[in-house]
Write a protein that holds these residues in place. Structure first.
Motif, PDB file in Angstrom:
ATOM      1  N   ILE A  98       0.891  -1.102  -0.105  1.00 60.85           N
ATOM      2  CA  ILE A  98       0.183  -0.105  -0.126  1.00 60.85           C
ATOM      3  C   ILE A  98       0.861   1.267  -0.196  1.00 60.85           C
ATOM      4  CG2 ILE A  98      -1.623   1.495   1.411  1.00 60.85           C
ATOM      5  CD1 ILE A  98      -3.078  -1.330   2.281  1.00 60.85           C
ATOM      6  N   ASP A  99       1.870   1.105   0.863  1.00 63.79           N
ATOM      7  CA  ASP A  99       2.659   2.497   0.830  1.00 63.79           C
ATOM      8  C   ASP A  99       3.535   2.445  -0.610  1.00 63.79           C
ATOM      9  OD1 ASP A  99       4.045   4.390   2.664  1.00 63.79           O
ATOM     10  OD2 ASP A  99       5.974   3.250   2.006  1.00 63.79           O
ATOM     11  N   ALA A 100       3.915   1.418  -1.363  1.00 67.58           N
ATOM     12  CA  ALA A 100       4.474   1.574  -2.415  1.00 67.58           C
ATOM     13  C   ALA A 100       3.237   2.234  -3.701  1.00 67.58           C
ATOM     14  CB  ALA A 100       4.860   0.373  -3.062  1.00 67.58           C
ATOM     15  N   LEU A 101       2.142   1.789  -3.544  1.00 67.99           N
ATOM     16  CA  LEU A 101       1.126   2.433  -4.582  1.00 67.99           C
ATOM     17  C   LEU A 101       0.692   3.722  -3.869  1.00 67.99           C
ATOM     18  CD1 LEU A 101      -1.303  -0.646  -4.487  1.00 67.99           C
ATOM     19  CD2 LEU A 101       0.274  -0.068  -6.061  1.00 67.99           C
ATOM     20  N   LYS A 102       0.643   4.023  -2.754  1.00 71.74           N
ATOM     21  CA  LYS A 102       0.711   5.631  -2.176  1.00 71.74           C
ATOM     22  C   LYS A 102       1.760   6.609  -2.869  1.00 71.74           C
ATOM     23  CE  LYS A 102      -2.268   5.364   2.017  1.00 71.74           C
ATOM     24  NZ  LYS A 102      -1.911   5.630   3.335  1.00 71.74           N
ATOM     25  N   GLN A 103       3.034   5.921  -2.963  1.00 67.69           N
ATOM     26  CA  GLN A 103       4.071   6.717  -3.288  1.00 67.69           C
ATOM     27  C   GLN A 103       4.228   6.748  -4.819  1.00 67.69           C
ATOM     28  OE1 GLN A 103       8.296   6.412  -1.291  1.00 67.69           O
ATOM     29  NE2 GLN A 103       7.172   4.734  -0.287  1.00 67.69           N
ATOM     30  N   ALA A 104       3.569   5.764  -5.555  1.00 71.07           N
ATOM     31  CA  ALA A 104       3.451   6.106  -6.766  1.00 71.07           C
ATOM     32  C   ALA A 104       2.381   6.909  -7.346  1.00 71.07           C
ATOM     33  CB  ALA A 104       3.403   4.583  -7.464  1.00 71.07           C
ATOM     34  N   LYS A 105       1.728   7.292  -6.514  1.00 69.10           N
ATOM     35  CA  LYS A 105       0.347   8.191  -6.750  1.00 69.10           C
ATOM     36  C   LYS A 105      -0.531   7.573  -7.300  1.00 69.10           C
ATOM     37  CE  LYS A 105       3.241  12.534  -6.796  1.00 69.10           C
ATOM     38  NZ  LYS A 105       4.456  12.041  -6.175  1.00 69.10           N
ATOM     39  N   ALA A 106      -0.974   6.333  -6.879  1.00 67.73           N
ATOM     40  CA  ALA A 106      -2.241   5.649  -7.457  1.00 67.73           C
ATOM     41  C   ALA A 106      -3.162   6.502  -6.932  1.00 67.73           C
ATOM     42  CB  ALA A 106      -2.011   4.410  -7.049  1.00 67.73           C
ATOM     43  N   GLN A 107      -4.260   6.356  -7.602  1.00 66.61           N
ATOM     44  CA  GLN A 107      -5.532   7.360  -7.203  1.00 66.61           C
ATOM     45  C   GLN A 107      -6.470   6.373  -6.324  1.00 66.61           C
ATOM     46  OE1 GLN A 107      -7.087   9.319 -10.471  1.00 66.61           O
ATOM     47  NE2 GLN A 107      -5.267  10.508 -10.677  1.00 66.61           N
ATOM     48  N   VAL A 108      -6.733   5.329  -6.798  1.00 66.37           N
ATOM     49  CA  VAL A 108      -7.716   4.144  -6.182  1.00 66.37           C
ATOM     50  C   VAL A 108      -7.154   2.725  -6.160  1.00 66.37           C
ATOM     51  CG1 VAL A 108      -9.299   4.072  -8.139  1.00 66.37           C
ATOM     52  CG2 VAL A 108     -10.083   3.494  -5.920  1.00 66.37           C
ATOM     53  N   ILE A 109      -7.284   2.129  -4.764  1.00 65.82           N
ATOM     54  CA  ILE A 109      -6.920   0.828  -4.588  1.00 65.82           C
ATOM     55  C   ILE A 109      -8.282   0.079  -4.411  1.00 65.82           C
ATOM     56  CG2 ILE A 109      -5.644  -0.834  -3.649  1.00 65.82           C
ATOM     57  CD1 ILE A 109      -3.725   1.373  -2.558  1.00 65.82           C
ATOM     58  N   TYR A 110      -8.267  -1.207  -4.928  1.00 66.03           N
ATOM     59  CA  TYR A 110      -9.677  -1.968  -4.680  1.00 66.03           C
ATOM     60  C   TYR A 110      -9.118  -3.205  -3.977  1.00 66.03           C
ATOM     61  CZ  TYR A 110     -12.672   0.433  -7.956  1.00 66.03           C
ATOM     62  OH  TYR A 110     -13.289   1.547  -8.693  1.00 66.03           O
TER      63      TYR A 110
END
Lengths: 145, 147
Positions: B119-131
């Protein structure tokens, strides 16, 4: 001498069509998977190096420990009791931040249970939990005070 | 007296409509088929709220022993050693399509530290939404969450 003309069949041979059709059916039946394509959506705020500071005391902290022990503001609670606990707080402040903080060794499924429960607040207690946050360990190390 | 001949019973199975039925089935399977980009075997958590995940979403899967696999939604998932590689993968995906949704397919019993890294990696990659991929909550399992 009479020359016999070779007879040319005017019909398209369809005897093997059924075989081919069933071969295709079997192929699709084997390869098709009714995959689980549903889940909980989790919108992320835009990355911000200076996120708004929330006093720890202002927020409700849901600590999740291994084995599914939920500590809400340090008090052990059942999953079904969390929303009842939140209700008076949300009535006073509808934007009350709720922080979900699973311990590193806690099972992921329990975090999803809590998140699912909070998302159902509107149906269960008639109020939406507007501000749910699941900080990562890096964010906790950076911004937790 | 001459007996009238018995009416001849047709012993064959009528197969005239078999081809129609077969092609109907073929069309059904062709329309509903979806090739799974990630075949990691996980026990998904159960939730009441289940929102349809858009097709072509990128996948990050975390197996029960913490193995991470990633897929951009078009190709079969590949193994990555850790969250740093998830970050570089997700950054590439977001660069191509900033609104690309990500699906987190994690085992419900996996220790949270593995999921936290993803989740941290996705946040840092500026992902907008995670399902968070989940299964349907059933009556039997509804009470189990309280225990």
């Amino acid at each position: 001498m009479k020359i016999k003309k070779p007879k040319v069949s005017e019909e398209i041979p369809t005897s093997s069509m059924a075989d081919i059709a069933f071969l295709l059916i079997v192929y699709f039946m084997v390869t098709t998977t009714f995959a689980a394509t549903r889940g909980l959506d989790f919108s992320l705020p835009p990355e911000d190096d200076t996120p708004p500071m929330v006093e720890k005391e202002e927020a409700v902290l849901i600590d999740i420990q291994a084995g599914g022990i939920y500590l809400v503001d340090q008090k052990p609670m059942l999953l079904s009791e969390i929303l009842e606990y939140l209700k008076p707080k949300l009535e006073r402040n509808p934007k009350k931040p709720v922080i979900i903080r699973p311990q590193p060794n806690a099972e992921y499924g329990y975090m999803v249970n809590v998140f699912d429960e909070l998302r159902q607040a509107e149906d269960k207690i008639g109020m939406k939990v507007q501000n749910i946050s699941i900080p990562t360990q890096r964010e906790i190390d950076m911004f937790w005070f | 007296m001459r007996l009238t001949s018995r009416s001849v019973q047709n012993t064959g199975i009528p197969t005239a409509s078999m081809a129609d039925i077969a092609f109907l089935l073929i069309i059904f399977f062709m329309v509903t088929i979806s090739f799974e980009v990630d075949k990691t075997q996980v026990t998904l958590p159960k939730t009441d709220i289940r929102i349809e995940i858009p097709k072509q979403a990128a996948y990050v899967s975390v197996s029960p022993n913490g193995t991470i696999r990633v897929s951009n939604g078009e190709e079969i998932s590949v193994f990555v050693p850790g969250p740093d590689e998830v970050l570089s993968f997700a950054a590439g995906v977001v660069q191509n399509d900033p609104s690309k949704p990500f699906v987190l397919k994690a085992d419900r019993d996996v220790p949270y530290r593995y999921v936290d890294g993803v989740i941290d990696a996705l946040k840092q990659a500026k992902a907008q939404v995670i399902y968070l991929l989940s299964n349907q909550e059933t009556v039997d399992s509804a009470g189990a969450g309280d225990e």
